[in-house]
Design a protein around this motif. Structure first.
Motif, PDB file in Angstrom:
ATOM      1  N   GLY A 146       0.838  -1.195   0.000  1.00 24.77           N
ATOM      2  CA  GLY A 146       0.000   0.000   0.000  1.00 24.77           C
ATOM      3  C   GLY A 146       0.870   1.242   0.000  1.00 24.77           C
ATOM      4  N   GLY A 147       0.740   2.038   1.061  1.00 27.28           N
ATOM      5  CA  GLY A 147       1.552   3.239   1.188  1.00 27.28           C
ATOM      6  C   GLY A 147       2.675   3.108   2.181  1.00 27.28           C
ATOM      7  N   ASN A 148       2.955   1.893   2.657  1.00 25.79           N
ATOM      8  CA  ASN A 148       3.968   1.674   3.686  1.00 25.79           C
ATOM      9  C   ASN A 148       5.237   1.059   3.096  1.00 25.79           C
ATOM     10  N   TRP A 149       6.373   1.476   3.632  1.00 26.61           N
ATOM     11  CA  TRP A 149       7.669   1.002   3.143  1.00 26.61           C
ATOM     12  C   TRP A 149       8.525   0.468   4.283  1.00 26.61           C
ATOM     13  N   LEU A 150       9.202  -0.668   4.012  1.00 31.01           N
ATOM     14  CA  LEU A 150      10.173  -1.249   4.940  1.00 31.01           C
ATOM     15  C   LEU A 150      11.469  -1.508   4.192  1.00 31.01           C
ATOM     16  N   LYS A 151      12.558  -1.567   4.951  1.00 27.33           N
ATOM     17  CA  LYS A 151      13.855  -1.900   4.371  1.00 27.33           C
ATOM     18  C   LYS A 151      14.525  -2.953   5.250  1.00 27.33           C
ATOM     19  N   GLN A 152      15.198  -3.897   4.621  1.00 24.99           N
ATOM     20  CA  GLN A 152      15.877  -4.953   5.359  1.00 24.99           C
ATOM     21  C   GLN A 152      17.265  -4.468   5.774  1.00 24.99           C
TER      22      GLN A 152
END
Length: 250
Positions: A146-152
């Motif tokens: 959606g509008g959410n972002w994560l980074k590893q």
């Protein structure tokens, strides 16, 4: 396809901002000097009943002058450091031009920064409408839902991405739509896309129901074929030319 930036408009606004900065600086210096002189050499004796408000007033004028001086310096600094090129947008435009897909009806206008609109990395203008670009060069493993972002991170843990390209893209899209309404060009459809300039093996994105389409430079035309380029005659060329002129401020 033209790959252009509104350099003349940016230079003109920088010059205007620099001039305003010098005027504000001059006013601040004047206020500071007047305040300092009339505090150091009072026009009324210290025994006078109005001396205390007199002293406070001109001390205020002095400090106000210092604040205005700082504001003038900040405006002048902003004018001379204002970015006149976006290297990522320039690269994106060059790659799109090399694809051979976009003909002379299209203009890729980069580094847009104008009153009433704000800053946008780039806008592709053509018969399908206006396409807003949010361009990033971050590397790593990302996830977008959606509008959410994560980074590893280095330990394989998912943490919030320090920026939110989706929100920034949506803000730019809405800003352009509102700007076109004010300019009576509200018939122009506005789309958006997030582009990663790093190679896919350096910057991978796992997507789920993205609000704004996401692409790498290498598959940009393919992704656009699923959205922006699906219908290639949404607006007449006369309107395309007017939008180009508006964003370039020719």
């Amino acid at each position: 396809m033209d790959n252009v930036a509104p350099v003349r408009a940016l230079n003109r606004r920088s010059t205007q901002l620099l001039q305003i900065g010098f005027v504000v600086l001059a006013v601040g210096v004047f206020l500071a000097i007047v305040g300092l002189l009339l505090v150091s050499i009072p026009l009324i004796p210290t025994q006078h009943s109005l001396f205390v408000p007199y002293d406070l007033f001109f001390k205020f004028v002095f400090f106000l002058g210092l604040i205005v001086v700082v504001a003038g310096i900040a405006l002048a600094f902003r004018a001379v450091t204002r970015r006149k090129e976006n290297d990522l947008a320039l690269l994106t435009g060059e790659i799109m031009g090399q694809s051979g897909y976009f003909d002379g009806r299209y203009s890729f206008i980069r580094n847009i920064n104008r009153p009433g609109l704000g800053y946008i990395d780039a806008v592709l203008v053509g018969p399908p409408g206006a396409l807003v670009f949010r361009i990033v060069d971050n590397v790593g493993v990302f996830a977008n839902e959606g509008g959410n972002w994560l980074k590893q991170n280095a330990n394989g843990e998912w943490i919030p991405f320090q920026i939110n390209p989706t929100k920034e893209a949506v803000d730019d899209i809405q800003a352009l739509r509102q700007y076109l309404v004010r300019e009576k060009l509200n018939e122009i459809p506005v789309f958006g896309i997030i582009v990663f300039t790093a190679e896919i093996h350096d910057s991978s994105v796992a997507e789920k129901d993205p609000v704004v389409p996401i692409s790498h430079l290498s598959d940009l035309v393919q992704i656009l074929g699923q959205q922006y380029l699906v219908k290639q005659d949404r607006i007449p060329q006369q309107v395309v030319t007017e939008l180009r002129r508006l964003l370039l401020d020719d």
